[in-house]
Design an enzyme around this catalytic site. Structure first.
Site, short mmCIF file in Angstrom:
data_model
loop_
_atom_site.label_atom_id
_atom_site.label_comp_id
_atom_site.label_asym_id
_atom_site.label_seq_id
_atom_site.Cartn_x
_atom_site.Cartn_y
_atom_site.Cartn_z
N ASP A 127 10.89 46.16 -10.77
CA ASP A 127 11.61 47.40 -9.99
C ASP A 127 13.11 47.08 -10.12
O ASP A 127 13.48 46.47 -9.31
CB ASP A 127 11.18 47.56 -8.64
CG ASP A 127 11.79 48.69 -7.87
OD1 ASP A 127 12.50 49.15 -8.44
OD2 ASP A 127 11.38 48.91 -6.69
N LYS B 105 18.76 55.67 -9.32
CA LYS B 105 20.20 55.33 -8.76
C LYS B 105 20.89 55.73 -10.11
O LYS B 105 21.46 56.70 -10.52
CB LYS B 105 20.29 54.13 -8.28
CG LYS B 105 19.21 54.26 -6.90
CD LYS B 105 19.73 52.96 -6.15
CE LYS B 105 18.59 52.70 -5.07
NZ LYS B 105 18.58 53.59 -3.90
N TYR C 138 11.05 46.59 -1.16
CA TYR C 138 10.70 48.20 -1.24
C TYR C 138 10.90 48.68 -2.22
O TYR C 138 11.71 48.52 -3.21
CB TYR C 138 11.84 48.73 -0.15
CG TYR C 138 11.88 49.87 0.00
CD1 TYR C 138 10.76 50.43 0.94
CD2 TYR C 138 12.60 50.96 -0.54
CE1 TYR C 138 10.84 51.89 1.33
CE2 TYR C 138 12.63 52.44 -0.21
CZ TYR C 138 11.68 52.80 0.73
OH TYR C 138 11.68 54.08 0.98
N1 HOZ Z 1 16.46 52.62 -1.37
C1 HOZ Z 1 17.53 52.85 -0.43
C2 HOZ Z 1 17.73 52.07 0.52
N2 HOZ Z 1 17.31 50.76 0.32
C3 HOZ Z 1 18.18 54.21 -0.46
C4 HOZ Z 1 17.24 55.26 -0.31
C5 HOZ Z 1 16.61 55.71 0.96
O1 HOZ Z 1 15.61 55.10 1.68
O2 HOZ Z 1 17.06 56.48 1.44
#
Ligand code: HOZ
Length: 430
Positions: free
Chosen positions: A239, A267, A144
């Site tokens: 990423d 993050k 993702y």
């Molecule tokens: N990317 C995160 C989940 N794997 C957190 C961001 C979100 O989608 O709220």
């Protein structure tokens, strides 16, 4: 546990916000039940509006590696914000941030700050397409990279959790430009590049997958991808929104000794404020406006308060032994979870890399996306609720990595393992 106030808030929220939340992964859609609403957080703990305390293994989905509300981070924010929240002209902290990132991530000769990991990845892809003059990109099943259109193809995180790995609203003509590969399959990558490598602008990968639970790369796999990209003139993008500054100070690229062409971050570099960044080879980065023609911009990019929170966090994680201590804590946690599961007769395996871990309900090693999705999701859901009732908050999905912080100490690990012994017994009881 009483959840009366959370329940009332969620009831109101459901009328006003899709699913009652501002990001799908926060809803308890796949585990069932209702999310709790946070009132505050400190160290390793989240405290909800009803006064319940939870040992938190999400850390706001990754930024809180030094623990919630760390005094040094709060002080830095307080110091900076009295001078104004946003200027719309350059500020000194942006320069310090760029110096810090380029020092800690030597593959990044230049960097551009943005406001989220999503912005970072979609900007990096635009840069790769602009620089190569090619349109196709490659991503990996279950990875993702935020919610940019090009990435919502066989995607992980909330999309995998909700069982909608492709999203309506993404034009087919755009989705067709995104090719997907199985993670950890070197032959599949070779075949794809042999077939159409000269058309591929970028290969983007989470070097450690954190959005299909936690899956580590097999020995030599990342190097193989590096070699393919070099051979075919494809931009290799790591990423590192999750792994950057977490699995090692220098991220997964330092841990595995690979030099990507571009990297994306988020993050940790925001310390809890909305921040992302992308960086890499200077010859590529110089093609970004205003030094080059590839456009990317942002009203709040490099925001001084966000830079202050991020810099304070990056300062904390540079303390000698910071990552070693985190790695030791994660090791204790994972070994303890496996032992507790064994005692209860539940098949569980863990993957881990420094402060990041995955817990899988299976007796097999998990090395691929297919392995991850074949685990017992029902067992995870029961375990999740068993832990929650005992004051331990795991991600409400079988497909999200867990995160530890430096605030997770003996007390928190002992509490977690005690809760796990009982929760695994619940799972075994069915
Ligand atoms: N990317 C995160 C989940 N794997 C957190 C961001 C979100 O989608 O709220």
């Amino acid at each position: 546990m009483n959840h009366q106030i959370s329940h009332e808030l969620f009831t109101r929220a459901l009328q006003l916000m899709p699913g009652g939340v501002n990001s799908p992964v926060r809803a308890f859609k796949s585990v069932g039940g209702e999310p709790f609403f946070a009132k505050r957080a400190e160290g390793a703990y989240l405290i909800d509006v009803d006064g319940n305390r939870y040992v938190d293994y999400i850390g706001s989905w990754g930024p809180m590696i030094a623990g919630h509300a760390h005094p040094k981070v709060l002080e830095a924010v307080a110091r900076v914000m009295v001078d104004g929240l946003s200027f719309g002209v350059p500020n000194a902290l942006e320069v310090t941030m760029a110096e810090t990132i380029t020092r800690l991530m030597p593959s990044c000769e230049m960097v551009r700050m943005v406001n989220s990991g999503t912005e970072a990845t979609l900007s990096a892809i635009r840069l790769a397409r602009g620089a190569t003059g090619r349109n196709r990109i490659v991503k990996f099943e279950g990875c993702y990279h935020g919610h940019g259109d090009s990435f919502l193809v066989k995607a992980g995180s909330g999309m995998l959790t909700l069982g909608v790995p492709d999203s309506p609203g993404v034009p087919k003509s755009l989705a067709d430009l995104t090719l997907t590969l199985p993670f950890n399959d070197s032959d599949a990558a070779t075949e794809m590049f042999d077939a159409c490598g000269s058309e591929i602008a970028a290969l983007i990968i989470e070097p450690i997958v954190g959005n299909a639970n936690c899956i580590l790369p097999r020995d030599g796999y990342l190097q193989h991808l590096r070699d393919l990209c070099t051979k075919h003139g494809t931009v290799l993008i790591f990423d590192e929104v999750m792994t950057g500054f977490r699995v090692a100070l220098g991220g997964a690229q330092a841990r595995y000794g690979i030099t990507p062409d571009l990297s994306t971050f988020g993050k940790i570099i925001g310390g809890g404020m909305p921040v992302g960044a992308y960086g890499g080879r200077a010859d590529l980065m110089r093609q970004i406006a205003p030094s080059g023609p590839i456009y990317q911009a942002g009203t709040l990019s490099g925001n001084p308060v966000a830079m202050a929170a991020g810099l304070a966090t990056l300062e904390l994680i540079q303390a000698p032994g910071f990552h070693d201590a985190l790695e030791a804590t994660t090791h204790r946690l994972c070994e303890g979870l496996e032992a507790a599961a064994r005692e209860a007769g539940v098949a569980v395996t863990t993957n881990r890399s420094c402060a990041m871990f995955g817990l899988f309900f299976t007796d097999k090693k998990v090395e691929t996306y297919a392995d991850a999705v074949s685990c017992d999701r029902e067992a995870f859901n029961r375990f999740f609720h068993g832990m929650l009732r005992r004051g331990v908050y795991l991600a409400p999905s079988a497909f999200e990595a867990g995160f530890l912080s430096s605030a997770h100490g003996e007390t928190e690990i002992a509490h977690t393992l005690e809760a796990a012994r009982e929760a695994f017994r619940d799972v075994a009881a069915g």
